[in-house]
Design an enzyme around this catalytic site. Structure first.
Site, mmCIF file in Angstrom:
data_model
loop_
_atom_site.group_PDB
_atom_site.id
_atom_site.type_symbol
_atom_site.label_atom_id
_atom_site.label_comp_id
_atom_site.label_asym_id
_atom_site.label_seq_id
_atom_site.Cartn_x
_atom_site.Cartn_y
_atom_site.Cartn_z
ATOM 1 N N ARG A 1 -7.063 -2.323 9.344
ATOM 2 C CA ARG A 1 -7.717 -3.412 9.162
ATOM 3 C C ARG A 1 -7.487 -4.248 10.492
ATOM 4 O O ARG A 1 -8.081 -5.123 10.578
ATOM 5 C CB ARG A 1 -7.289 -3.944 7.494
ATOM 6 N N THR B 1 4.172 2.481 5.544
ATOM 7 C CA THR B 1 2.725 2.560 5.139
ATOM 8 C C THR B 1 1.538 3.067 6.808
ATOM 9 O O THR B 1 2.230 3.311 7.382
ATOM 10 C CB THR B 1 2.153 0.977 6.401
ATOM 11 N N ASP C 1 -0.858 2.771 7.902
ATOM 12 C CA ASP C 1 -1.775 1.953 9.550
ATOM 13 C C ASP C 1 -0.140 1.705 11.186
ATOM 14 O O ASP C 1 -1.015 1.764 11.637
ATOM 15 C CB ASP C 1 -1.830 0.495 9.382
ATOM 16 N N ASP D 1 4.997 -5.117 5.938
ATOM 17 C CA ASP D 1 5.760 -6.309 5.897
ATOM 18 C C ASP D 1 6.326 -8.009 5.143
ATOM 19 O O ASP D 1 7.217 -8.150 4.966
ATOM 20 C CB ASP D 1 4.887 -7.479 7.516
ATOM 21 N N ARG E 1 1.061 -5.264 -6.080
ATOM 22 C CA ARG E 1 1.287 -5.958 -5.238
ATOM 23 C C ARG E 1 1.763 -6.778 -6.149
ATOM 24 O O ARG E 1 0.531 -6.889 -7.324
ATOM 25 C CB ARG E 1 0.132 -6.823 -4.515
ATOM 26 N N ASP F 1 1.318 -0.413 11.580
ATOM 27 C CA ASP F 1 1.717 -1.401 12.529
ATOM 28 C C ASP F 1 2.928 -2.128 11.776
ATOM 29 O O ASP F 1 2.990 -4.149 11.980
ATOM 30 C CB ASP F 1 0.261 -2.374 11.330
ATOM 31 N N GLY G 1 0.678 -1.333 0.261
ATOM 32 C CA GLY G 1 0.313 0.385 0.154
ATOM 33 C C GLY G 1 0.693 1.088 -0.304
ATOM 34 O O GLY G 1 1.923 1.590 0.971
HETATM 35 P P1 ATP Z 1 1.121 -3.069 3.661
HETATM 36 O O1 ATP Z 1 1.212 -3.437 4.996
HETATM 37 O O2 ATP Z 1 0.794 -1.334 2.938
HETATM 38 O O3 ATP Z 1 -0.010 -3.900 2.895
HETATM 39 P P2 ATP Z 1 3.518 -5.022 2.890
HETATM 40 O O4 ATP Z 1 4.640 -4.376 1.937
HETATM 41 O O5 ATP Z 1 2.955 -5.592 3.491
HETATM 42 O O6 ATP Z 1 2.031 -3.407 2.924
HETATM 43 P P3 ATP Z 1 1.760 -6.566 1.057
HETATM 44 O O7 ATP Z 1 0.766 -6.757 -0.051
HETATM 45 O O8 ATP Z 1 1.787 -8.349 2.141
HETATM 46 O O9 ATP Z 1 1.757 -6.101 1.901
HETATM 47 O O10 ATP Z 1 3.420 -7.094 -0.039
HETATM 48 C C1 ATP Z 1 3.570 -6.838 -0.848
HETATM 49 C C2 ATP Z 1 4.422 -7.282 -1.748
HETATM 50 O O11 ATP Z 1 5.496 -8.204 -1.017
HETATM 51 C C3 ATP Z 1 3.557 -8.496 -2.390
HETATM 52 O O12 ATP Z 1 2.577 -8.336 -3.465
HETATM 53 C C4 ATP Z 1 4.401 -9.991 -2.564
HETATM 54 O O13 ATP Z 1 5.179 -9.616 -4.760
HETATM 55 C C5 ATP Z 1 5.681 -9.851 -1.994
HETATM 56 N N1 ATP Z 1 5.848 -10.375 -0.622
HETATM 57 C C6 ATP Z 1 4.836 -10.497 0.144
HETATM 58 N N2 ATP Z 1 4.721 -11.539 1.266
HETATM 59 C C7 ATP Z 1 5.891 -12.125 1.189
HETATM 60 C C8 ATP Z 1 6.628 -13.705 1.358
HETATM 61 N N3 ATP Z 1 5.896 -14.108 2.123
HETATM 62 N N4 ATP Z 1 7.882 -13.773 0.621
HETATM 63 C C9 ATP Z 1 8.174 -13.516 -1.080
HETATM 64 N N5 ATP Z 1 7.554 -12.408 -1.758
HETATM 65 C C10 ATP Z 1 6.522 -12.042 -0.851
#
Ligand code: ATP
Length: 327
Positions: free
Chosen positions: A175, A129, A131, A107, A76, A133, A15
């Site tokens: 969320r 982010t 949030d 994360d 994503r 979080d 995000g």
């Molecule tokens: P937000 O907190 O804003 O959602 P985020 O970085 O946690 O941010 P995610 O959609 O969970 O958002 O992860 C971003 C991208 O990182 C995913 O679309 C995927 O390509 C990659 N990713 C997430 N989890 C994994 C994993 N366990 N192994 C490898 N790549 C991952």
């Protein structure tokens, strides 16, 4: 200045959050300081798989700190979660001569960085982010701007709620975490704040504070609901109407909270974090994530950081409980 890495790729993922541009700018300018080349990867891991990049220099990041969103776009990528996708991404890095990556996101983004570390790249994550979080950091880029945006909207809603003696139920982002709701709730003098981290008792947490506020003379009420609260804002409004017959209106603030000009706090945090990320890589460190501990900038091993847990701010929650219903 001597550096352990020669060419760094920077990307934003997950995000988006206001302040990501300031972090990109800081990474680019810090790279220049250390004599490192910097390549921007567009659309997160999706762009890494597909070779979607641009060369970044001094001029290309000029003036971006004050703009919301991310100039590198965010995405994503399901493909990246599979080994094949990760190998493709690593092949792109090899082709471009990248020996290190800075990923700005949450994360999930940090988990992705670990996969690329296994492919031989040096990696550092920056928490971005709205949030707030991310467990390893007391602060994440975008949080302050998002809270201020929500607060401004709630102040406006309150004017009209006051005129018509209504009850306003406002759903804010979060969320899985109630940080935005709690912080904004304290700042706006909410009648009640509902967060996903706490078990919900409608009578105790919602109706009684409204009753107390009414007994104290109030005729308009503001209830802040984090997105992740069971049933969401509409169920909360239904409970209020059923128990009190107040004229109750729901507002979902939604994606408006993701945008806007980043605040000073976000720009400063993003700039420090961008510099710290490049400094660590230049010094030969890898698999680190930048965080804040109080006012201090710190860094952790990514695996350790992902194991950490974060609850609601132990200082803010009691203040909210003590003051809601009696504003
Ligand atoms: P937000 O907190 O804003 O959602 P985020 O970085 O946690 O941010 P995610 O959609 O969970 O958002 O992860 C971003 C991208 O990182 C995913 O679309 C995927 O390509 C990659 N990713 C997430 N989890 C994994 C994993 N366990 N192994 C490898 N790549 C991952």
């Amino acid at each position: 200045m001597n550096s352990a890495v020669k060419r760094i790729g920077v990307f934003t993922s997950g995000g988006d959050a206001p302040g990501m541009n300031a972090a990109i700018r800081s990474v680019v300018r810090s790279c220049m300081y250390y004599g490192i080349e910097c390549i921007g990867i567009r659309r997160g891991y999706h762009g890494l798989i597909n070779g979607d990049f641009l060369k970044l220099d001094f001029e290309s990041v000029s003036g971006i700190s004050r703009r919301g969103g991310t100039m590198l776009y965010s995405a994503r990528s399901e493909d990246f979660k599979a080994k094949k996708g990760q190998e493709k991404a690593a092949a792109t890095c090899k082709l471009l001569g990248l020996d290190a990556l800075v990923g700005i996101g949450g994360d999930g983004t940090f988990r992705g960085l670990l996969c690329l570390a296994e492919q031989g790249l040096s990696v550092v994550g920056i928490p971005g982010t709205i949030d707030n979080d991310i467990a390893c950091s007391s602060y994440t880029i975008g949080y302050d701007t998002a809270c201020n945006t929500a607060l401004e909207c709630i102040d406006k809603l309150r004017d009209t709620m006051q005129s018509h003696e209504r009850c306003s139920v406002v759903e804010v982002m979060g969320r899985h975490a109630g940080h935005v709701a709690l912080n904004v709730g304290v700042a706006c003098g909410a009648t009640s704040v509902l967060v996903p981290e706490q078990p919900l008792n409608y009578e105790e947490d919602l109706i009684e504070p409204i009753r107390q506020a009414r007994l104290g003379g109030r005729t308009n009420f503001t209830v802040i609901v984090a997105e992740g609260v069971q049933g969401g804002a509409y169920e909360v409004a239904r409970q209020i109407t059923e128990a009190t017959a107040l004229d109750t209106r729901v507002t979902i603030l939604g994606h408006v909270q993701r945008g806007g000009v980043p605040t000073l706090r976000d720009r400063v945090a993003a700039t420090y974090m961008g510099y710290e990320a490049v400094r660590l890589l230049a010094e030969g460190k890898t698999c680190r994530v930048i965080g804040m501990k109080g006012d201090e900038y710190v860094n952790y091993d990514i695996k350790e950081a992902l194991k950490m847990e974060k609850g609601l701010d132990p200082q803010t929650y009691p203040v909210m409980k003590a003051l809601t219903g009696i504003d």
